[in-house]
Design a protein around this motif. Structure first.
Motif, PDB file in Angstrom:
ATOM      1  N   MET A   1       0.952  -1.460  -0.074  1.00  0.00           N
ATOM      2  CA  MET A   1       0.057  -0.086   0.091  1.00  0.00           C
ATOM      3  C   MET A   1       0.843   1.085  -0.017  1.00  0.00           C
ATOM      4  O   MET A   1       1.535   1.428   0.891  1.00  0.00           O
ATOM      5  N   GLY A   2       0.781   1.944  -0.999  1.00  0.00           N
ATOM      6  CA  GLY A   2       1.398   3.162  -1.209  1.00  0.00           C
ATOM      7  C   GLY A   2       0.579   4.540  -0.992  1.00  0.00           C
ATOM      8  O   GLY A   2      -0.708   4.180  -1.158  1.00  0.00           O
ATOM      9  N   VAL A   3       0.985   5.601  -0.872  1.00  0.00           N
ATOM     10  CA  VAL A   3       2.342   5.926  -0.284  1.00  0.00           C
ATOM     11  C   VAL A   3       2.548   5.594   1.261  1.00  0.00           C
ATOM     12  O   VAL A   3       1.838   6.333   1.739  1.00  0.00           O
TER      13      VAL A   3
ATOM     14  N   VAL B   1       8.293  -7.074  -1.627  1.00  0.00           N
ATOM     15  CA  VAL B   1       7.864  -5.685  -1.976  1.00  0.00           C
ATOM     16  C   VAL B   1       7.075  -5.577  -3.274  1.00  0.00           C
ATOM     17  O   VAL B   1       6.802  -6.579  -3.976  1.00  0.00           O
ATOM     18  N   ASN B   2       6.231  -4.604  -3.229  1.00  0.00           N
ATOM     19  CA  ASN B   2       5.164  -4.439  -4.317  1.00  0.00           C
ATOM     20  C   ASN B   2       6.165  -3.254  -5.073  1.00  0.00           C
ATOM     21  O   ASN B   2       6.039  -2.266  -4.566  1.00  0.00           O
ATOM     22  N   ILE B   3       6.177  -3.564  -6.167  1.00  0.00           N
ATOM     23  CA  ILE B   3       6.835  -2.396  -7.446  1.00  0.00           C
ATOM     24  C   ILE B   3       5.829  -2.322  -8.551  1.00  0.00           C
ATOM     25  O   ILE B   3       5.790  -3.249  -9.061  1.00  0.00           O
TER      26      ILE B   3
ATOM     27  N   VAL C   1      -4.331 -12.487  -8.137  1.00  0.00           N
ATOM     28  CA  VAL C   1      -5.181 -12.144  -8.982  1.00  0.00           C
ATOM     29  C   VAL C   1      -6.178 -10.832  -8.297  1.00  0.00           C
ATOM     30  O   VAL C   1      -6.702 -10.994  -7.243  1.00  0.00           O
ATOM     31  N   GLU C   2      -6.376  -9.666  -8.698  1.00  0.00           N
ATOM     32  CA  GLU C   2      -6.822  -8.560  -8.182  1.00  0.00           C
ATOM     33  C   GLU C   2      -8.028  -8.246  -8.689  1.00  0.00           C
ATOM     34  O   GLU C   2      -7.993  -7.702  -9.742  1.00  0.00           O
ATOM     35  N   GLY C   3      -9.195  -8.234  -7.856  1.00  0.00           N
ATOM     36  CA  GLY C   3     -10.514  -7.997  -8.606  1.00  0.00           C
ATOM     37  C   GLY C   3     -11.025  -6.453  -8.348  1.00  0.00           C
ATOM     38  O   GLY C   3     -10.368  -5.841  -7.757  1.00  0.00           O
TER      39      GLY C   3
ATOM     40  N   VAL D   1      -5.921 -14.601  -4.279  1.00  0.00           N
ATOM     41  CA  VAL D   1      -7.205 -13.668  -4.688  1.00  0.00           C
ATOM     42  C   VAL D   1      -6.986 -12.489  -3.831  1.00  0.00           C
ATOM     43  O   VAL D   1      -7.108 -12.474  -2.447  1.00  0.00           O
ATOM     44  N   ALA D   2      -7.176 -11.212  -4.472  1.00  0.00           N
ATOM     45  CA  ALA D   2      -7.211  -9.922  -3.563  1.00  0.00           C
ATOM     46  C   ALA D   2      -8.224  -9.259  -4.151  1.00  0.00           C
ATOM     47  O   ALA D   2      -8.808  -9.238  -5.112  1.00  0.00           O
ATOM     48  N   GLY D   3      -8.728  -8.397  -3.024  1.00  0.00           N
ATOM     49  CA  GLY D   3      -9.954  -7.411  -3.383  1.00  0.00           C
ATOM     50  C   GLY D   3     -11.149  -7.793  -2.671  1.00  0.00           C
ATOM     51  O   GLY D   3     -11.860  -8.702  -3.203  1.00  0.00           O
TER      52      GLY D   3
ATOM     53  N   MET E   1      -4.622  -9.595   1.250  1.00  0.00           N
ATOM     54  CA  MET E   1      -5.729  -8.348   1.779  1.00  0.00           C
ATOM     55  C   MET E   1      -4.914  -7.018   2.173  1.00  0.00           C
ATOM     56  O   MET E   1      -3.868  -7.159   2.581  1.00  0.00           O
ATOM     57  N   ALA E   2      -5.679  -6.077   1.930  1.00  0.00           N
ATOM     58  CA  ALA E   2      -4.862  -4.650   2.323  1.00  0.00           C
ATOM     59  C   ALA E   2      -5.765  -3.777   3.348  1.00  0.00           C
ATOM     60  O   ALA E   2      -5.224  -3.447   4.285  1.00  0.00           O
ATOM     61  N   THR E   3      -6.690  -3.548   2.942  1.00  0.00           N
ATOM     62  CA  THR E   3      -7.665  -2.719   3.638  1.00  0.00           C
ATOM     63  C   THR E   3      -7.800  -2.985   5.235  1.00  0.00           C
ATOM     64  O   THR E   3      -7.748  -2.459   6.307  1.00  0.00           O
TER      65      THR E   3
ATOM     66  N   ALA F   1      -4.627   9.728  12.131  1.00  0.00           N
ATOM     67  CA  ALA F   1      -5.885  10.179  11.355  1.00  0.00           C
ATOM     68  C   ALA F   1      -6.326   9.218  10.380  1.00  0.00           C
ATOM     69  O   ALA F   1      -7.615   9.373   9.856  1.00  0.00           O
ATOM     70  N   TYR F   2      -5.304   8.833   9.373  1.00  0.00           N
ATOM     71  CA  TYR F   2      -5.560   7.885   8.238  1.00  0.00           C
ATOM     72  C   TYR F   2      -6.393   6.842   8.675  1.00  0.00           C
ATOM     73  O   TYR F   2      -7.523   6.338   8.309  1.00  0.00           O
ATOM     74  N   LYS F   3      -6.044   6.193   9.806  1.00  0.00           N
ATOM     75  CA  LYS F   3      -6.830   4.902  10.270  1.00  0.00           C
ATOM     76  C   LYS F   3      -8.284   5.459  10.687  1.00  0.00           C
ATOM     77  O   LYS F   3      -9.071   4.607  10.226  1.00  0.00           O
TER      78      LYS F   3
ATOM     79  N   ALA G   1     -10.084   7.563   9.578  1.00  0.00           N
ATOM     80  CA  ALA G   1     -10.742   7.766   8.415  1.00  0.00           C
ATOM     81  C   ALA G   1     -11.445   6.593   7.955  1.00  0.00           C
ATOM     82  O   ALA G   1     -12.629   6.566   7.594  1.00  0.00           O
ATOM     83  N   TYR G   2     -10.928   5.631   8.079  1.00  0.00           N
ATOM     84  CA  TYR G   2     -11.472   4.255   7.657  1.00  0.00           C
ATOM     85  C   TYR G   2     -12.546   4.032   8.680  1.00  0.00           C
ATOM     86  O   TYR G   2     -13.630   3.489   8.409  1.00  0.00           O
ATOM     87  N   ILE G   3     -12.218   3.978   9.877  1.00  0.00           N
ATOM     88  CA  ILE G   3     -13.131   3.786  10.882  1.00  0.00           C
ATOM     89  C   ILE G   3     -14.477   4.612  10.961  1.00  0.00           C
ATOM     90  O   ILE G   3     -15.633   3.998  11.230  1.00  0.00           O
TER      91      ILE G   3
ATOM     92  N   PHE H   1      -7.039   6.307  -0.381  1.00  0.00           N
ATOM     93  CA  PHE H   1      -7.119   5.374  -1.094  1.00  0.00           C
ATOM     94  C   PHE H   1      -7.632   4.211   0.000  1.00  0.00           C
ATOM     95  O   PHE H   1      -7.099   4.087   1.146  1.00  0.00           O
ATOM     96  N   CYS H   2      -8.639   3.410  -0.411  1.00  0.00           N
ATOM     97  CA  CYS H   2      -9.065   2.256   0.339  1.00  0.00           C
ATOM     98  C   CYS H   2      -9.825   1.318  -0.241  1.00  0.00           C
ATOM     99  O   CYS H   2     -10.079   1.383  -1.445  1.00  0.00           O
ATOM    100  N   GLY H   3     -10.138   0.210  -0.121  1.00  0.00           N
ATOM    101  CA  GLY H   3     -10.615  -0.955  -0.574  1.00  0.00           C
ATOM    102  C   GLY H   3     -12.074  -0.676  -0.250  1.00  0.00           C
ATOM    103  O   GLY H   3     -12.570   0.227   0.695  1.00  0.00           O
TER     104      GLY H   3
END
Ligand SMILES: Cc1cc2nc3c(=O)[nH]c(=O)nc-3n(C[C@H](O)[C@H](O)[C@H](O)COP(=O)(O)O)c2cc1C
Length: 344
Positions: free
Chosen positions: A20-22, A84-86, A157-159, A204-206, A227-229, A242-244, A246-248, A321-323
């Protein structure tokens, strides 16, 4: 419990934490997930953003930070798997791959474009393309076989329910997630069939948020999930509080699809920043050399700046950004809590 095998590596719990960037997944989160028996993934997107010299020399700062973050994650990981994710569309992509290889990373996951030359740059390191269609995997696998006699060690596989930039047209995102004219599970099945023929495991992702989501895909023949979100609202996540929060705070109707300045659709939390952009305000104070497909002269805002603002907690000037599942977050968890749920 089924372990996840990636080449000669093996993760006790078949969960990969998506890059998850940035700055949302750096060594803190990736190290903790790896230590808990999953695969921790650092995003290299503008990874050096905290360096005082970043404004003048972004790429140099990023390349330095790739090695530093991998080293820090390793210390936390306690022998666990660190990847790493590039993104393929990263400017000077090859240099980022080389920096990760030099730092001794275990796995390179690469999407946002087709990583056609990845085997050549990654050498012995395990490699995993991210694909959203069977066609994309077909093209990559055929090219890798012919040119390098190599197959992917893993396929992600990202949906269309994923977070960040999406590998679909806006029309397809709507067809899968709003009108349900299309069912993404059909595509997942078709990709697994192709990957099985290559003897390559699929994750599988998403939209994977709880254990039953993982079981759904395992029953379809996947070997794990990414999983990311779910990992954003953990104590260990590298984003600001504050970012976290915002999700809550987000409700289902706050989660929107935006047209990113780099050309792809993306999923984000609706906020004051998006209102200002929609009203025509422009946020572009210079280019930080991130994505090859961005046109800074005409872009409505600098995605690097907007994502850095968000991760640091300046949400009114930030793109969050979020899922699709961000509205399900209702508390801060620990990585260990989540991994426990997925290991039972
Ligand atoms: C905040 C955020 C940032 C992301 N950034 C990236 C990225 O830089 N590169 C990438 O390939 N995927 C990125 N993703 C996608 C994730 O790695 C992951 O595959 C996806 O979000 C999984 O879906 P989920 O969030 O529903 O679990 C991002 C996702 C989120 C939520």
């Amino acid at each position: 419990m089924n372990e996840l095998r990636i080449g000669d590596l093996s993760a006790r719990i078949p969960v990969i934490q998506g890059g998850m960037g940035v700055g949302v997944s750096l060594s803190g989160l990736a190290g903790a997930v790896a230590a808990a028996g999953g695969v921790g993934v650092i995003s290299t997107a503008q990874i050096g953003y905290r360096d005082p010299d970043f404004g003048r020399h972004p790429i140099e700062c990023n390349l330095k930070a790739v090695g530093e973050e991998i080293k820090k994650a390793r210390k936390i990981a306690d022998g666990g798997i660190v990847g790493v994710n590039i993104m393929v569309v990263t400017r000077q992509y090859e240099d980022y791959v080389k920096a990760a290889v030099e730092a001794g990373v275990d796995l390179i996951i690469s999407g946002a474009g087709l990583p056609m030359k990845l085997p050549e740059i990654a050498g012995e390191v395990r490699i995993a393309p991210i694909v959203s269609s069977r066609k994309a995997l077909q093209v990559i696998a055929k090219h890798w076989k012919k040119k390098y006699d190599r197959k992917p060690d893993l396929v992600v596989v990202e949906g269309p329910l994923a977070g960040g930039h999406l590998g679909f047209s806006r029309e397809d995102v709507d067809a899968y997630t709003v009108t349900h004219e299309k069912n993404y599970d059909d595509e997942v099945r078709s990709i697994i069939e192709l990957a099985d023929a290559l003897e390559t495991p699929v994750v599988v992702a998403g939209g994977v948020y709880e254990r039953s989501d993982m079981e759904h895909y395992l029953a379809m023949g996947a070997k794990g999930v990414q999983m990311a979100t779910r990992f954003v609202t953990t104590r260990e996540c590298d984003a600001s509080d504050a970012y976290k929060q915002a999700y809550i705070n987000a409700k289902e109707e706050d989660i929107v699809i935006v047209k990113s300045p780099v050309g792809m659709p993306g999923r984000a939390i609706h906020n004051a920043f998006l209102d200002k952009v929609n009203a025509g305000e422009r946020f572009m104070r210079g280019c930080r050399q991130c994505i090859t497909t961005c046109k800074p002269d005409t872009a409505p805002y600098c995605i690097t700046e907007a994502l850095i603002n968000a991760v640091q907690g300046n949400l009114d000037e930030g793109l969050i950004f979020c899922g699709s599942n961000a509205s399900r977050a209702d508390r801060i968890e620990t990585v260990a809590d989540i991994m426990e749920e997925f290991s039972k």
